[in-house]
Each structure stands twice: as C-alpha cells, then as structure tokens.
Design an enzyme around this catalytic site. Sequence first.
Site, short mmCIF file in Angstrom:
data_model
loop_
_atom_site.label_atom_id
_atom_site.label_comp_id
_atom_site.label_asym_id
_atom_site.label_seq_id
_atom_site.Cartn_x
_atom_site.Cartn_y
_atom_site.Cartn_z
N HIS A 20 22.73 100.09 17.16
CA HIS A 20 21.59 100.01 18.07
C HIS A 20 22.14 99.60 19.43
O HIS A 20 22.70 98.51 19.57
CB HIS A 20 20.56 99.00 17.58
CG HIS A 20 19.34 98.97 18.43
ND1 HIS A 20 18.65 97.82 18.71
CD2 HIS A 20 18.69 99.96 19.10
CE1 HIS A 20 17.62 98.10 19.50
NE2 HIS A 20 17.63 99.39 19.75
N LYS A 69 25.01 91.77 20.71
CA LYS A 69 23.68 91.26 20.37
C LYS A 69 23.77 90.27 19.22
O LYS A 69 22.86 89.48 19.03
CB LYS A 69 22.75 92.40 19.98
CG LYS A 69 22.41 93.36 21.09
CD LYS A 69 21.40 94.35 20.55
CE LYS A 69 21.20 95.52 21.45
NZ LYS A 69 20.22 96.47 20.89
N GLN A 86 33.69 98.77 19.97
CA GLN A 86 34.15 98.94 21.35
C GLN A 86 34.72 100.34 21.57
O GLN A 86 34.41 101.00 22.57
CB GLN A 86 35.21 97.90 21.72
CG GLN A 86 35.78 98.15 23.10
CD GLN A 86 36.86 97.18 23.54
OE1 GLN A 86 37.13 97.14 24.71
NE2 GLN A 86 37.48 96.43 22.66
#
Length: 182
Positions: A20, A69, A86
């Site tokens: 997400h 997050k 990443q």
Amino acid sequence: MTQALQIGESFIGEGVNAAHVNTVFGHREGPAGVAWATALATPSAGHVPFVTVLRPSLPVKPLTLFVTKAAPATDAHGVLIWGPAQAGIAAGVAEALTDGTISREQADSHVIIAAVWVNPGADDAEAVYAHNRLSVHTALVNGAAGLPSTDAVIQARDSPSNPFFTPANTAAPAPTLSGAST
C-alpha cells in the site's frame, strides 16, 4: 496545465505481502519540497525516512523519500523494508520516468514522498518487491490523472471495503445527520 501537487494511492497484492503506497509528487520549490525536506530532517522513533536508491550511491530520480508506515517489528521486517520494498519503490519510480508519467525535466526539479506499508508478517521478498514496484508506479499514474474521480467516490460511498474490513450491510443507505437536507 500540470498539477502543482499530485497525490496518488495504490494497493497491490493480497495478504501479508501486499503493498500500500501513497505518493506526493511536486516541485522541489513548492509544498512537496518543503514536506520532503522536513520529513527527512525530523525522523521519529521507528519511522526514519530515507532517500530511495536503485543501488548504493545511485538515488532514483526524481529524488524519492521512502517513509515507512509501519515501524520495523523485527530485523527480518526491517530487511524487507530497506531491501525489496525500497528496490521496488526505486524501480517503480524509474518506470514512471521511463514511460513519461514523470517527464525528464521533472526528474531534476521535482521530488516524491512515498509512504510505504510493509506488513510485519511479510514473508516473500520477491512479492514485496513486485507489489511495491507496481504500487508506486500505479500511485504516480493515479496522481498524474487526478484519480479517483469524484463520481467514483460518490458511487462507492455506500459500499466501502478494504482488505481489512467490509461492512456487513453495504446495501443500506448511509445515515443522515438529523436536520440535514439530502
């Protein structure tokens, strides 16, 4: 006219390896640049933004700030964040540059903030990579297109759903505030 600030969102995949990603894309000299620099300069416990690289000493362009997050829950979770997630974000941004979603001129004048969810239970590095690559690219495409449309939001108002919750009765009309006109 190009939007001064583009905000995008995308959820790709299923289960613990889903991605997400929320993106903010804009000029370095505008609000996106201020937010980018502020976020980099003010990390918080468990949420340390970092410049996304395609490989060491080769940051992706536009310069992309990776913001977690979810704080790393374990060493393995941290490796999935800094490794495959990443790499997926870097590759997806480079894909958006390659396909023209982001112009070559914007590569040096704009910045991206990518807020990235990697589930602490994630267990498949290749899936984490693939889902984040597609999710960031999709978020950037959605931001450039101004998606979702207002009509899509209005149509979905009585049937919200996400991977973590779907109301039992989505057919019922939304309650109204007493005294409010409809």
